[in-house]
Design a protein around this motif. Sequence first.
Motif, PDB file in Angstrom:
ATOM      1  N   SER A  90       0.833  -1.214   0.000  1.00 30.61           N
ATOM      2  CA  SER A  90       0.000   0.000   0.000  1.00 30.61           C
ATOM      3  C   SER A  90       0.861   1.256   0.000  1.00 30.61           C
ATOM      4  CB  SER A  90      -0.912   0.036   1.227  1.00 30.61           C
ATOM      5  OG  SER A  90      -1.784  -1.041   1.220  1.00 30.61           O
ATOM      6  N   TYR A  91       1.905   1.248   0.818  1.00 27.26           N
ATOM      7  CA  TYR A  91       2.804   2.395   0.916  1.00 27.26           C
ATOM      8  C   TYR A  91       3.523   2.630  -0.420  1.00 27.26           C
ATOM      9  CZ  TYR A  91       6.475   5.496   2.633  1.00 27.26           C
ATOM     10  OH  TYR A  91       7.324   6.568   2.812  1.00 27.26           O
ATOM     11  N   CYS A  92       4.048   1.564  -1.015  1.00 27.24           N
ATOM     12  CA  CYS A  92       4.746   1.692  -2.299  1.00 27.24           C
ATOM     13  C   CYS A  92       3.789   2.163  -3.392  1.00 27.24           C
ATOM     14  CB  CYS A  92       5.399   0.375  -2.698  1.00 27.24           C
ATOM     15  SG  CYS A  92       6.842  -0.034  -1.678  1.00 27.24           S
ATOM     16  N   ARG A  93       2.563   1.665  -3.353  1.00 24.80           N
ATOM     17  CA  ARG A  93       1.558   2.087  -4.339  1.00 24.80           C
ATOM     18  C   ARG A  93       1.256   3.572  -4.170  1.00 24.80           C
ATOM     19  NH1 ARG A  93      -3.899  -1.157  -5.566  1.00 24.80           N
ATOM     20  NH2 ARG A  93      -4.552   0.050  -7.355  1.00 24.80           N
ATOM     21  N   HIS A  94       1.050   3.999  -2.924  1.00 27.33           N
ATOM     22  CA  HIS A  94       0.741   5.404  -2.639  1.00 27.33           C
ATOM     23  C   HIS A  94       1.866   6.334  -3.098  1.00 27.33           C
ATOM     24  CE1 HIS A  94      -1.033   8.815  -0.557  1.00 27.33           C
ATOM     25  NE2 HIS A  94       0.170   9.073  -0.095  1.00 27.33           N
ATOM     26  N   ARG A  95       3.103   5.915  -2.852  1.00 26.96           N
ATOM     27  CA  ARG A  95       4.275   6.730  -3.199  1.00 26.96           C
ATOM     28  C   ARG A  95       4.800   6.447  -4.606  1.00 26.96           C
ATOM     29  NH1 ARG A  95       7.677   8.341   0.942  1.00 26.96           N
ATOM     30  NH2 ARG A  95       8.446   9.713  -0.693  1.00 26.96           N
ATOM     31  N   LYS A  96       4.147   5.483  -5.307  1.00 23.38           N
ATOM     32  CA  LYS A  96       4.586   5.039  -6.633  1.00 23.38           C
ATOM     33  C   LYS A  96       6.051   4.613  -6.621  1.00 23.38           C
ATOM     34  CE  LYS A  96       1.154   6.760  -9.690  1.00 23.38           C
ATOM     35  NZ  LYS A  96       0.863   6.697 -11.075  1.00 23.38           N
ATOM     36  N   LEU A  97       6.391   3.778  -5.634  1.00 25.47           N
ATOM     37  CA  LEU A  97       7.746   3.241  -5.510  1.00 25.47           C
ATOM     38  C   LEU A  97       7.792   1.866  -6.175  1.00 25.47           C
ATOM     39  CD1 LEU A  97       8.429   4.017  -1.733  1.00 25.47           C
ATOM     40  CD2 LEU A  97       9.270   5.294  -3.715  1.00 25.47           C
ATOM     41  N   TYR A  98       8.823   1.649  -6.983  1.00 26.00           N
ATOM     42  CA  TYR A  98       8.970   0.364  -7.662  1.00 26.00           C
ATOM     43  C   TYR A  98      10.245  -0.353  -7.239  1.00 26.00           C
ATOM     44  CZ  TYR A  98       5.342   2.307 -10.653  1.00 26.00           C
ATOM     45  OH  TYR A  98       4.185   2.851 -11.111  1.00 26.00           O
ATOM     46  N   THR A  99      11.173   0.359  -6.614  1.00 27.58           N
ATOM     47  CA  THR A  99      12.409  -0.256  -6.143  1.00 27.58           C
ATOM     48  C   THR A  99      12.652   0.164  -4.693  1.00 27.58           C
ATOM     49  OG1 THR A  99      13.736   1.569  -6.996  1.00 27.58           O
ATOM     50  CG2 THR A  99      13.522  -0.354  -8.414  1.00 27.58           C
ATOM     51  N   LEU A 100      13.231  -0.743  -3.934  1.00 29.51           N
ATOM     52  CA  LEU A 100      13.580  -0.453  -2.545  1.00 29.51           C
ATOM     53  C   LEU A 100      15.011  -0.897  -2.282  1.00 29.51           C
ATOM     54  CD1 LEU A 100      10.436  -1.637  -0.524  1.00 29.51           C
ATOM     55  CD2 LEU A 100      11.122   0.708  -0.994  1.00 29.51           C
ATOM     56  N   ASP A 101      15.701  -0.116  -1.497  1.00 31.36           N
ATOM     57  CA  ASP A 101      17.045  -0.453  -1.040  1.00 31.36           C
ATOM     58  C   ASP A 101      16.886  -0.969   0.388  1.00 31.36           C
ATOM     59  OD1 ASP A 101      19.548   0.313   0.577  1.00 31.36           O
ATOM     60  OD2 ASP A 101      20.227   0.482  -1.507  1.00 31.36           O
ATOM     61  N   VAL A 102      17.415  -2.149   0.651  1.00 31.87           N
ATOM     62  CA  VAL A 102      17.211  -2.788   1.956  1.00 31.87           C
ATOM     63  C   VAL A 102      17.781  -1.935   3.093  1.00 31.87           C
ATOM     64  CG1 VAL A 102      17.673  -4.838   3.346  1.00 31.87           C
ATOM     65  CG2 VAL A 102      17.109  -5.086   0.940  1.00 31.87           C
ATOM     66  N   MET A 103      18.970  -1.375   2.894  1.00 34.75           N
ATOM     67  CA  MET A 103      19.589  -0.568   3.958  1.00 34.75           C
ATOM     68  C   MET A 103      18.780   0.703   4.230  1.00 34.75           C
ATOM     69  SD  MET A 103      21.900  -2.508   4.927  1.00 34.75           S
ATOM     70  CE  MET A 103      22.859  -1.577   6.088  1.00 34.75           C
ATOM     71  N   GLU A 104      18.261   1.313   3.182  1.00 43.81           N
ATOM     72  CA  GLU A 104      17.453   2.528   3.344  1.00 43.81           C
ATOM     73  C   GLU A 104      16.074   2.218   3.909  1.00 43.81           C
ATOM     74  OE1 GLU A 104      17.354   4.450  -0.466  1.00 43.81           O
ATOM     75  OE2 GLU A 104      19.534   4.667  -0.530  1.00 43.81           O
TER      76      GLU A 104
END
Length: 174
Positions: free
Chosen positions: A37-51
Amino acid sequence: MSFEWPWQYNFPPFFTLQPNVDTRQKQLAAWCSLVLSYCRHRKLYTLDVMEAQESPVFNNKKIARKLSMEAIQVVFEELRKKGNLEWMDKNKTRCLVMWRRPEEWGKLIYQWVSKNGMVNSVFTLYELSNGDDTENEEFHGLEEWMLLRSLQALQTEGKAEIITMDDGKGVKFF
């Protein structure tokens, strides 16, 4: 429009993996839902594990709780099993997040093509994801890797063909 956090987000035990198997399953399902839901809301398609550990989704500053790196890995593994996450490297430091699967994006794109009478038309990838005609569509701004996967899904169904053009790739819809 601001993101609506689920009730669990302000419940401190949510940020500690629960030992009871049934409770943990429900907890992981809630975490998976929250991440998507958070990624959809922010339109995020990639995540960095450390961040990720410092991002608001895993770090609730209001209650001073954050999910551990180990727990984040467990959540990511659960998302991978469900087909919503893919690792970009073998060290598992970056991942692709698919809050909507390629087949679902393909269906949305094809519905738009059909609704607008554009079957048998050719589009560049740029026109589809960034063109003026798609500005109000959910797939507007879709990253190229996901757009290509979506079009590949349509190609498998015989509804589209990905073509190479002088200035890159395009697609013809059937």
